[in-house]
Design a protein around this motif. Structure first.
Motif, PDB file in Angstrom:
ATOM      1  N   PRO A  84       1.231  -1.722   0.172  1.00 26.90           N
ATOM      2  CA  PRO A  84       0.181   0.030  -0.058  1.00 26.90           C
ATOM      3  C   PRO A  84       0.561   0.762   0.099  1.00 26.90           C
ATOM      4  O   PRO A  84       2.162   1.632   0.224  1.00 26.90           O
ATOM      5  N   ALA A  85       0.274   2.199  -0.781  1.00 22.91           N
ATOM      6  CA  ALA A  85       1.222   4.224  -0.799  1.00 22.91           C
ATOM      7  C   ALA A  85       0.347   4.755  -0.029  1.00 22.91           C
ATOM      8  O   ALA A  85      -0.756   5.143  -0.690  1.00 22.91           O
ATOM      9  N   SER A  86       0.719   4.537   1.110  1.00 17.78           N
ATOM     10  CA  SER A  86      -0.412   5.653   1.957  1.00 17.78           C
ATOM     11  C   SER A  86      -1.064   5.569   2.207  1.00 17.78           C
ATOM     12  O   SER A  86      -1.895   6.451   2.392  1.00 17.78           O
ATOM     13  N   TRP A  87      -2.238   4.253   2.289  1.00 22.36           N
ATOM     14  CA  TRP A  87      -3.404   3.830   2.688  1.00 22.36           C
ATOM     15  C   TRP A  87      -3.420   2.278   3.321  1.00 22.36           C
ATOM     16  O   TRP A  87      -2.751   1.835   3.950  1.00 22.36           O
TER      17      TRP A  87
ATOM     18  N   HIS B 135       3.302   0.388   3.100  1.00 21.64           N
ATOM     19  CA  HIS B 135       3.607   1.711   3.448  1.00 21.64           C
ATOM     20  C   HIS B 135       2.568   2.036   3.671  1.00 21.64           C
ATOM     21  O   HIS B 135       1.980   2.707   2.771  1.00 21.64           O
ATOM     22  N   PRO B 136       1.819   1.036   4.978  1.00 22.32           N
ATOM     23  CA  PRO B 136       0.583   1.898   5.156  1.00 22.32           C
ATOM     24  C   PRO B 136       0.140   3.062   5.601  1.00 22.32           C
ATOM     25  O   PRO B 136       1.219   3.636   7.103  1.00 22.32           O
ATOM     26  N   ARG B 137      -0.672   4.068   5.876  1.00 23.99           N
ATOM     27  CA  ARG B 137      -0.535   4.855   6.599  1.00 23.99           C
ATOM     28  C   ARG B 137      -2.461   5.357   6.667  1.00 23.99           C
ATOM     29  O   ARG B 137      -3.312   4.991   6.294  1.00 23.99           O
ATOM     30  N   LEU B 138      -2.546   5.813   8.336  1.00 27.85           N
ATOM     31  CA  LEU B 138      -4.410   5.750   8.066  1.00 27.85           C
ATOM     32  C   LEU B 138      -4.388   7.184   7.582  1.00 27.85           C
ATOM     33  O   LEU B 138      -3.124   8.114   7.764  1.00 27.85           O
ATOM     34  N   GLU B 139      -5.807   7.269   7.561  1.00 31.10           N
ATOM     35  CA  GLU B 139      -6.441   9.044   6.763  1.00 31.10           C
ATOM     36  C   GLU B 139      -5.972   9.826   7.504  1.00 31.10           C
ATOM     37  O   GLU B 139      -6.135  10.738   7.263  1.00 31.10           O
ATOM     38  N   ASN B 140      -6.130  10.058   9.006  1.00 30.45           N
ATOM     39  CA  ASN B 140      -5.591  10.756   9.916  1.00 30.45           C
ATOM     40  C   ASN B 140      -4.434  10.759  10.120  1.00 30.45           C
ATOM     41  O   ASN B 140      -3.786  12.027  10.898  1.00 30.45           O
ATOM     42  N   ASP B 141      -3.479  10.641   9.233  1.00 30.97           N
ATOM     43  CA  ASP B 141      -2.164  10.485   9.282  1.00 30.97           C
ATOM     44  C   ASP B 141      -1.717  10.928   8.373  1.00 30.97           C
ATOM     45  O   ASP B 141      -1.281  10.319   7.421  1.00 30.97           O
ATOM     46  N   PRO B 142      -1.483  12.460   7.976  1.00 35.47           N
ATOM     47  CA  PRO B 142      -1.111  12.622   7.107  1.00 35.47           C
ATOM     48  C   PRO B 142       0.135  12.655   6.530  1.00 35.47           C
ATOM     49  O   PRO B 142       1.011  11.881   7.301  1.00 35.47           O
TER      50      PRO B 142
END
Length: 260
Positions: A142-145, A201-208
């Motif tokens: 994942p690219a930042s999601w 590279h996961p990232r949560l929605e509220n983590d810019p």
């Protein structure tokens, strides 16, 4: 889990230098069968995919019950396509990948099987009302999601953190999805710069997502994304082939024109 650095030497196309791709949604017709590729880092990426599936199965795989029929159709269609690719060897029970690894075909876990045999991440989207919903995925890179946040949600909601994904773009994307024919897929290519080369590279929605300054834009991540229609279930498959390379390895023209 420390990730290995897996890098490509070049991209198949420079998206920001191609007028056909450097606009939203930047969609092009797909040549028949060209939604699956094998490149020079196949073995390294597949080894990482296997580690992620073993160590973090809930993070990289989700299949809702309503997607199982489409997932089986996707597995069957993929196996047919792989049987046409000389780099793969097939039996009724297993797939031998281009790197020599033999993968059993588990028809009870179609998306996990797919994650072990092809380099692409694969998402299944099915129509519900006026939008397409994400109902299944094998998403190792994942690219930042984060898959767990997005599964079961419609496209507009999935892209809510993306400022450029406006209601107008969302409506255009829905019309585009609805028009996809099984015999004619579509593709596009995006890109982002990162300070690290992590493919997972996961990232949560509220983590810019941190925007690295120009002197820390060490890595370029590009995704070749394809859209195909499954002929029987009519679900749309979104495939993602991920490329990672050093910015410094771009051509001088590519580095000079890379947008901020």
């Amino acid at each position: 889990m420390e990730q290995p650095v897996i890098l490509h030497a070049a991209l198949p196309v420079i998206p920001w230098m191609d007028a056909r791709l450097d606009r939203l949604p930047g969609i092009m017709p797909l040549e028949a069968g060209d939604w699956l590729r094998v490149d020079e880092v196949f073995a390294a990426q597949m080894a990482l995919r296997q580690d992620l599936i073993n160590d973090r199965p809930q993070a990289v795989h989700q299949t809702l019950s309503e997607a199982m029929d489409a997932a089986h159709e996707l597995l069957n269609m993929t196996l047919v396509r792989l049987s046409q690719m000389p780099a793969y060897q097939m039996t009724s029970q297993s797939v031998t990948r281009p790197d020599g690894v033999v993968v059993p075909i588990d028809r009870n876990q179609p998306m996990l099987t797919l994650g072990r045999v092809v380099q692409e991440d694969l998402c299944i989207l099915q129509p519900l009302g006026d939008e397409y919903n994400l109902t299944a995925a094998i998403l190792c890179f994942p690219a930042s999601w984060t898959l767990a946040q997005k599964i079961g949600r419609p496209m507009m909601s999935i892209h809510s953190p993306v400022a450029s994904y406006t209601p107008d773009i969302g409506a255009r994307v829905h019309r585009l999805f609805a028009a996809i024919r099984p015999e004619q897929g579509l593709w596009r290519m995006n890109y982002l710069t990162y300070a690290s080369a992590d493919l997972h590279h996961p990232r949560l929605e509220n983590d810019p997502r941190p925007r690295p300054p120009s002197d820390q834009r060490h890595y370029l991540r590009a995704e070749r994304q394809c859209l195909i229609r499954l002929p029987r279930t009519r679900a749309v498959v979104f495939s993602i082939h991920t490329y990672m390379m050093r910015v410094k390895d771009l051509s001088p023209e590519g580095r000079a024109s890379l947008p901020d």
